[in-house]
Design an enzyme around this catalytic site. Structure first.
Site, PDB file in Angstrom:
ATOM      1  N   ARG A   1     -13.859  55.886  51.123  1.00 52.67           N
ATOM      2  CA  ARG A   1     -12.416  56.147  51.235  1.00 52.67           C
ATOM      3  C   ARG A   1     -12.031  56.749  52.579  1.00 52.67           C
ATOM      4  O   ARG A   1     -10.899  56.581  53.027  1.00 52.67           O
ATOM      5  CB  ARG A   1     -11.949  57.012  50.063  1.00 52.67           C
ATOM      6  CG  ARG A   1     -12.021  56.260  48.732  1.00 52.67           C
ATOM      7  CD  ARG A   1     -11.628  57.119  47.540  1.00 52.67           C
ATOM      8  NE  ARG A   1     -12.425  58.321  47.403  1.00 52.67           N
ATOM      9  CZ  ARG A   1     -13.597  58.395  46.767  1.00 52.67           C
ATOM     10  NH1 ARG A   1     -14.110  57.330  46.209  1.00 52.67           N
ATOM     11  NH2 ARG A   1     -14.243  59.525  46.677  1.00 52.67           N
TER      12      ARG A   1
ATOM     13  N   GLU B   1     -21.250  67.161  44.281  1.00 55.76           N
ATOM     14  CA  GLU B   1     -20.959  67.804  43.006  1.00 55.76           C
ATOM     15  C   GLU B   1     -21.609  67.063  41.851  1.00 55.76           C
ATOM     16  O   GLU B   1     -21.645  67.550  40.726  1.00 55.76           O
ATOM     17  CB  GLU B   1     -19.447  67.963  42.793  1.00 55.76           C
ATOM     18  CG  GLU B   1     -18.639  66.717  42.972  1.00 55.76           C
ATOM     19  CD  GLU B   1     -18.141  66.472  44.389  1.00 55.76           C
ATOM     20  OE1 GLU B   1     -16.957  66.178  44.546  1.00 55.76           O
ATOM     21  OE2 GLU B   1     -18.933  66.539  45.342  1.00 55.76           O
TER      22      GLU B   1
END
Length: 182
Positions: free
Chosen positions: A63, A100
């Site tokens: 992205r 994460e």
């Protein structure tokens, strides 16, 4: 065009429990579907960096490619792609990092930068900071320097922006979300 943070934030879709339970994913695709919002985001970055002294733009897979390529084009800067492991065809440098969700590797072609180059690195958001720190480490391994790390979104509760700043990497984001923002 004047930056309107509220309208930008309303176009960033929260997706609960993606890619795993308990995570709220910040989806920027609706923002890119709005020509007005995309122009507002791009123009904000262009205004910030149009007179800045750096030589290259680095963009994170995938992205970060979206906004990084627009800004590289508009500012007439070379674009350096930082890819997920195994996606680049030539000789690469690789850097492991924690996300994460687990461990990952970022790669860059080993001839992308030279000593003395200065890189503005882009991603869509700053969460734990792992991807951008890995990119910064790769930039430094190529004997270049990091000008700044930029993103559309910051998730400050995850500590990534602070980790970047603690590592001597200035950061800039257009907006921020608390983890419980919907």
């Amino acid at each position: 065009m004047i930056f309107d943070e509220f309208s930008i934030k309303t176009l960033i879709r929260p997706v609960a429990d993606f890619p795993k339970p308990g995570v709220v994913f910040r989806d920027i695709t609706p923002l890119f579907q709005s020509p007005r919002a995309l122009r507002m985001v791009a123009d904000s970055f262009i205004q910030r960096y149009v007179e800045a002294e750096f030589s290259h733009i680095g963009a994170m897979d995938a992205r970060g490619f979206l906004i990084g390529s627009i800004i590289a084009y508009e500012l007439n800067k070379p674009l350096v792609l930082f890819r997920k492991q195994g996606k680049l065809p030539a000789d690469v440098l690789s850097e492991g990092y924690q996300t994460e969700y687990g461990e990952a590797f970022l790669e860059v072609h080993n001839d992308s930068l030279c000593e003395g180059d200065s890189v503005l690195i882009f991603d869509d958001l700053i969460a734990t900071g792992g991807t951008l720190i890995a990119a910064a480490n790769l930039v430094r391994r190529l004997r270049a320097s990091v000008f700044e790390a930029a993103a559309i979104i910051d998730l400050p509760e995850l500590g990534g922006s602070q980790k970047l700043q603690d590592a001597g990497i200035p950061t800039f984001t257009l907006t921020a979300f608390a983890l419980d923002d919907r």
